[in-house]
Enzyme design. Sequence first.
Site, PDB file in Angstrom:
ATOM      1  N   TYR A 119       0.824  -1.216   0.000  1.00  0.00           N
ATOM      2  CA  TYR A 119       0.000   0.000   0.000  1.00  0.00           C
ATOM      3  C   TYR A 119       0.850   1.253   0.000  1.00  0.00           C
ATOM      4  CZ  TYR A 119      -4.072   2.875   1.362  1.00  0.00           C
ATOM      5  OH  TYR A 119      -5.083   3.794   1.408  1.00  0.00           O
ATOM      6  N   SER A 169       1.240  -7.687   1.896  1.00  0.00           N
ATOM      7  CA  SER A 169       0.279  -6.724   2.405  1.00  0.00           C
ATOM      8  C   SER A 169      -0.764  -6.420   1.332  1.00  0.00           C
ATOM      9  CB  SER A 169       0.994  -5.470   2.908  1.00  0.00           C
ATOM     10  OG  SER A 169       0.112  -4.662   3.648  1.00  0.00           O
ATOM     11  N   GLN A 170      -0.869  -5.159   0.860  1.00  0.00           N
ATOM     12  CA  GLN A 170      -1.790  -4.895  -0.241  1.00  0.00           C
ATOM     13  C   GLN A 170      -1.489  -5.799  -1.427  1.00  0.00           C
ATOM     14  OE1 GLN A 170      -3.130  -0.857  -2.326  1.00  0.00           O
ATOM     15  NE2 GLN A 170      -1.128  -1.516  -3.078  1.00  0.00           N
ATOM     16  N   ASP A 226       0.444  -9.028  14.209  1.00  0.00           N
ATOM     17  CA  ASP A 226       0.261  -8.030  13.157  1.00  0.00           C
ATOM     18  C   ASP A 226      -0.901  -7.091  13.499  1.00  0.00           C
ATOM     19  OD1 ASP A 226      -0.110  -6.594  10.805  1.00  0.00           O
ATOM     20  OD2 ASP A 226       0.188  -8.331   9.502  1.00  0.00           O
ATOM     21  N   HIS A 271       3.693  -6.630  11.262  1.00  0.00           N
ATOM     22  CA  HIS A 271       3.349  -6.658   9.842  1.00  0.00           C
ATOM     23  C   HIS A 271       4.542  -6.946   8.932  1.00  0.00           C
ATOM     24  CE1 HIS A 271       0.600  -6.180   6.576  1.00  0.00           C
ATOM     25  NE2 HIS A 271       1.210  -5.115   6.078  1.00  0.00           N
TER      26      HIS A 271
END
Length: 323
Positions: free
Chosen positions: A92, A187-188, A273, A302
């Site tokens: 992201y 992640s994203q 996370d 994360h």
Amino acid sequence: MPRFDLPVAELRSYRPAVQTPDDFDEFWARTLAESRAVAQPPTLTRVESPLTLVEVYDVSFSGFGGDAVRGWFVVPAGASGPLPTVVEFNGYGGGRGLPHERLAWAASGYAWAFMDTRGQGSAWGTGGDTPDPHGTGASASGFMTRGIDDPEQYYYRRVFTDAALFIDAMRGLDQVDDARVAVTGGSQGGGIAIAAAGLSDGLVGVMPDVPFLCHFERAVGLTDRDPYNEIVRYLSVHRDAVDQTFRTLSYFDGANFAARAAAPALYSVALMDPICPPSTVYAAANGHLGGAEVIEYPFNEHEGGQGMHWQRQAAWLAARLQG
């Protein structure tokens, strides 16, 4: 950060009822058909660089609505195709950056393709090169609420379409073995990889790393961190938009795409996370149609497994290709 989510034993069997629109499959079939109908062949331009052991290409391909989207394509120098290929999506706020920043897959003998995320690239890293020319209605800061009042206008409709068409474009290249394409991202990028796997047939593997964009109804309010908290801020102002907001998000939930992703998967999850809570990752992994192995990092946030996890991905994908 201490563990805040479900106990590990419950996470491993966590299979929530995630809101799924009745027209989910029709919505995505129509979306992809419309963009494929106006797609042009990708263009690859060789980039001169000090990287003598790989060949680097600047990619432009047709994404959502025919919009031009950029990417990188890197292959081992002198390699004769077709090669097994890893298609990667970004986290992201980041852009495609510079090709020398990610060489592990090409250095391991794969063709590697990396998609720029439209409109992003100015939060960290070394920048992006793809604008998002589509306007939306009222939204909070960031990307999570852009167009959230209508699934047709939601930001991730464009991004997920870009991802599926990026796979199409890469499969058309002579250097790519279209029967040996895997997708990955962190992640994203992990959420985009899950969506791409749900929208693309014939992938050999899916490797979402601490994926975002999964089980929105649980994530929003469970964590106070961005990007999920962008939705909290939006709903704190648009108090009458709760039902419509989650209806829109249901078309983009990683758990719904995972349930349609036939390729086997290797997920990672960090049990501390605070950005992508573990239960949201397991909501997708436990319902993954092609079956999923989950690597847990009990004491990480994360960042997850980082370089250690890449080694596990590489071993897993090599075993898939040999099998």
